[in-house]
Design a protein around this motif. Structure first.
Motif, PDB file in Angstrom:
ATOM      1  N   ARG A 104       0.590  -1.476   0.657  1.00 26.10           N
ATOM      2  CA  ARG A 104      -0.105   0.051  -0.148  1.00 26.10           C
ATOM      3  C   ARG A 104       0.975   1.309   0.216  1.00 26.10           C
ATOM      4  O   ARG A 104       0.422   2.113  -0.696  1.00 26.10           O
ATOM      5  N   THR A 105       1.820   1.343   0.969  1.00 23.91           N
ATOM      6  CA  THR A 105       2.591   2.770   0.948  1.00 23.91           C
ATOM      7  C   THR A 105       3.578   2.981  -0.626  1.00 23.91           C
ATOM      8  O   THR A 105       3.602   3.660  -0.401  1.00 23.91           O
ATOM      9  N   LEU A 106       3.879   1.496  -1.181  1.00 26.62           N
ATOM     10  CA  LEU A 106       4.464   1.285  -2.136  1.00 26.62           C
ATOM     11  C   LEU A 106       3.803   2.211  -4.086  1.00 26.62           C
ATOM     12  O   LEU A 106       4.157   2.730  -4.036  1.00 26.62           O
ATOM     13  N   LEU A 107       2.401   1.741  -3.628  1.00 24.14           N
ATOM     14  CA  LEU A 107       1.546   2.136  -4.309  1.00 24.14           C
ATOM     15  C   LEU A 107       1.057   4.266  -4.339  1.00 24.14           C
ATOM     16  O   LEU A 107       0.714   4.659  -5.160  1.00 24.14           O
ATOM     17  N   ILE A 108       0.819   3.801  -2.501  1.00 20.55           N
ATOM     18  CA  ILE A 108       0.530   5.700  -2.442  1.00 20.55           C
ATOM     19  C   ILE A 108       1.908   6.283  -3.010  1.00 20.55           C
ATOM     20  O   ILE A 108       1.330   7.974  -3.672  1.00 20.55           O
ATOM     21  N   VAL A 109       3.396   5.812  -3.024  1.00 23.00           N
ATOM     22  CA  VAL A 109       4.346   6.523  -3.317  1.00 23.00           C
ATOM     23  C   VAL A 109       4.860   6.774  -4.669  1.00 23.00           C
ATOM     24  O   VAL A 109       4.916   7.825  -5.469  1.00 23.00           O
ATOM     25  N   ALA A 110       4.382   5.551  -5.313  1.00 22.95           N
ATOM     26  CA  ALA A 110       4.416   5.275  -7.143  1.00 22.95           C
ATOM     27  C   ALA A 110       2.844   6.364  -7.792  1.00 22.95           C
ATOM     28  O   ALA A 110       3.585   7.565  -8.798  1.00 22.95           O
ATOM     29  N   LEU A 111       1.403   6.302  -6.582  1.00 21.82           N
ATOM     30  CA  LEU A 111       0.823   7.479  -7.639  1.00 21.82           C
ATOM     31  C   LEU A 111       1.747   8.830  -7.144  1.00 21.82           C
ATOM     32  O   LEU A 111       1.363   9.854  -7.729  1.00 21.82           O
ATOM     33  N   GLY A 112       1.876   9.243  -6.074  1.00 21.06           N
ATOM     34  CA  GLY A 112       2.435  10.415  -5.832  1.00 21.06           C
ATOM     35  C   GLY A 112       3.801  10.759  -7.082  1.00 21.06           C
ATOM     36  O   GLY A 112       3.382  11.930  -7.593  1.00 21.06           O
ATOM     37  N   GLY A 113       4.180   9.934  -7.167  1.00 17.80           N
ATOM     38  CA  GLY A 113       5.671   9.793  -8.061  1.00 17.80           C
ATOM     39  C   GLY A 113       4.903  10.115  -9.655  1.00 17.80           C
ATOM     40  O   GLY A 113       6.028  11.066 -10.519  1.00 17.80           O
ATOM     41  N   GLY A 114       3.796   9.390 -10.115  1.00 15.54           N
ATOM     42  CA  GLY A 114       3.209   9.589 -10.937  1.00 15.54           C
ATOM     43  C   GLY A 114       3.019  10.794 -11.595  1.00 15.54           C
ATOM     44  O   GLY A 114       3.177  11.618 -12.160  1.00 15.54           O
ATOM     45  N   VAL A 115       2.551  11.575 -10.513  1.00 14.06           N
ATOM     46  CA  VAL A 115       1.942  13.047 -10.162  1.00 14.06           C
ATOM     47  C   VAL A 115       2.621  14.301 -10.579  1.00 14.06           C
ATOM     48  O   VAL A 115       2.795  14.879 -11.247  1.00 14.06           O
ATOM     49  N   GLY A 116       3.875  13.776  -9.824  1.00 11.57           N
ATOM     50  CA  GLY A 116       4.756  14.764  -9.664  1.00 11.57           C
ATOM     51  C   GLY A 116       6.230  14.882 -11.154  1.00 11.57           C
ATOM     52  O   GLY A 116       6.464  15.753 -11.214  1.00 11.57           O
ATOM     53  N   SER A 117       5.575  13.771 -11.574  1.00  9.35           N
ATOM     54  CA  SER A 117       6.410  12.986 -12.994  1.00  9.35           C
ATOM     55  C   SER A 117       5.625  14.005 -14.392  1.00  9.35           C
ATOM     56  O   SER A 117       6.786  14.477 -15.298  1.00  9.35           O
ATOM     57  N   ALA A 118       4.576  13.970 -14.149  1.00  8.97           N
ATOM     58  CA  ALA A 118       3.644  14.902 -15.194  1.00  8.97           C
ATOM     59  C   ALA A 118       3.807  16.224 -14.513  1.00  8.97           C
ATOM     60  O   ALA A 118       3.836  17.136 -15.929  1.00  8.97           O
ATOM     61  N   LEU A 119       3.852  16.509 -13.647  1.00  7.44           N
ATOM     62  CA  LEU A 119       3.406  18.531 -13.595  1.00  7.44           C
ATOM     63  C   LEU A 119       5.156  18.557 -13.425  1.00  7.44           C
ATOM     64  O   LEU A 119       5.367  19.774 -14.213  1.00  7.44           O
ATOM     65  N   ARG A 120       6.864  18.006 -13.183  1.00  6.65           N
ATOM     66  CA  ARG A 120       7.039  17.701 -13.127  1.00  6.65           C
ATOM     67  C   ARG A 120       7.689  18.410 -15.153  1.00  6.65           C
ATOM     68  O   ARG A 120       8.471  19.284 -15.503  1.00  6.65           O
ATOM     69  N   TYR A 121       7.300  17.736 -16.465  1.00  7.60           N
ATOM     70  CA  TYR A 121       7.028  17.408 -17.366  1.00  7.60           C
ATOM     71  C   TYR A 121       5.977  19.325 -17.909  1.00  7.60           C
ATOM     72  O   TYR A 121       6.895  20.094 -18.790  1.00  7.60           O
ATOM     73  N   ALA A 122       5.071  18.979 -17.570  1.00  7.86           N
ATOM     74  CA  ALA A 122       4.422  20.189 -17.904  1.00  7.86           C
ATOM     75  C   ALA A 122       5.585  21.708 -17.595  1.00  7.86           C
ATOM     76  O   ALA A 122       5.284  22.226 -18.411  1.00  7.86           O
ATOM     77  N   VAL A 123       5.164  21.936 -16.549  1.00 10.80           N
ATOM     78  CA  VAL A 123       6.496  23.113 -16.197  1.00 10.80           C
ATOM     79  C   VAL A 123       7.672  22.760 -16.618  1.00 10.80           C
ATOM     80  O   VAL A 123       8.408  24.106 -16.942  1.00 10.80           O
ATOM     81  N   SER A 124       8.989  21.922 -16.504  1.00 12.86           N
ATOM     82  CA  SER A 124       9.771  21.925 -17.232  1.00 12.86           C
ATOM     83  C   SER A 124       9.287  22.275 -18.784  1.00 12.86           C
ATOM     84  O   SER A 124      10.239  23.089 -20.046  1.00 12.86           O
ATOM     85  N   LYS A 125       9.067  21.771 -19.346  1.00 11.47           N
ATOM     86  CA  LYS A 125       7.781  22.067 -20.901  1.00 11.47           C
ATOM     87  C   LYS A 125       7.931  23.742 -21.340  1.00 11.47           C
ATOM     88  O   LYS A 125       8.020  24.649 -22.032  1.00 11.47           O
ATOM     89  N   PHE A 126       7.732  24.162 -20.089  1.00 12.66           N
ATOM     90  CA  PHE A 126       6.490  25.850 -20.108  1.00 12.66           C
ATOM     91  C   PHE A 126       8.308  26.390 -20.042  1.00 12.66           C
ATOM     92  O   PHE A 126       8.048  27.129 -20.817  1.00 12.66           O
TER      93      PHE A 126
END
Length: 129
Positions: free
Chosen positions: A3-25
Motif C-alpha cells: 500500500r505504501t509503495l502504491l501511495i509513493v508511486a501515485l505521488g511520483g506519477g503525478v510529480g513526474s507529469a507536473l515536472r514535464y509540464a512545468v519544464s516544458k513551459f
C-alpha cells in the motif's frame, strides 16, 4: 508495504507529469545555455518539500501516508537530480564550464534557500504573524 509503495508511486506519477509540464513551459519561455527548466523545477520542488515537511512537523498533513505521498512521491517525482547531473556533464562537454559551475552553485544555494523558505512560511502561518 505494498500500500505504501502504491501511495509513493501515485505521488511520483503525478510529480513526474507536473515536472514535464512545468519544464516544458519554462523551456519554451527561455533560451540560452543555462538549463532554466530543470533549475525552476528543482527550486520549486525544494520549496514544496520545505512546506510539506513544515506542515508534517506540526501534524497538519494527517498521517505518515500523506507525508510519503507528497514528499517521497510527489516531490521525488517532480524534482530531478539525474537530469541536473546530466545537464552539467553536457555543459562541461560543450566547453561551458562557467555555466556548469554557475548552475551547480545557484542550484545548491537557491535549493537550500527554498527549503528554508518553505519551513519559514509554515512557521509564520502557524504562529499567526
Amino acid at each position: 508495504m505494498l500500500r505504501t509503495l502504491l501511495i509513493v508511486a501515485l505521488g511520483g506519477g503525478v510529480g513526474s507529469a507536473l515536472r514535464y509540464a512545468v519544464s516544458k513551459f519554462v523551456q519554451d519561455s527561455t533560451n540560452g545555455a543555462f538549463p532554466y527548466h530543470t533549475f525552476a523545477v528543482n527550486i520549486v520542488g525544494c520549496l514544496l518539500i520545505g512546506l510539506f515537511y513544515g506542515l508534517a512537523a506540526r501534524g497538519h498533513l494527517g498521517n505518515n501516508t500523506t507525508t510519503l505521498l507528497l514528499t517521497t512521491g510527489l516531490c521525488g517525482g517532480f524534482t530531478t537530480f539525474s537530469t541536473f547531473c546530466n545537464e552539467n556533464i553536457a555543459l562541461l562537454r560543450g566547453d561551458n564550464a562557467f555555466v556548469a559551475l554557475l548552475y551547480i552553485a545557484s542550484s545548491m544555494f537557491c535549493g537550500l534557500l527554498a527549503v528554508a523558505l518553505g519551513y519559514l512560511i509554515i512557521d509564520i502561518i502557524a504562529s499567526g504573524r
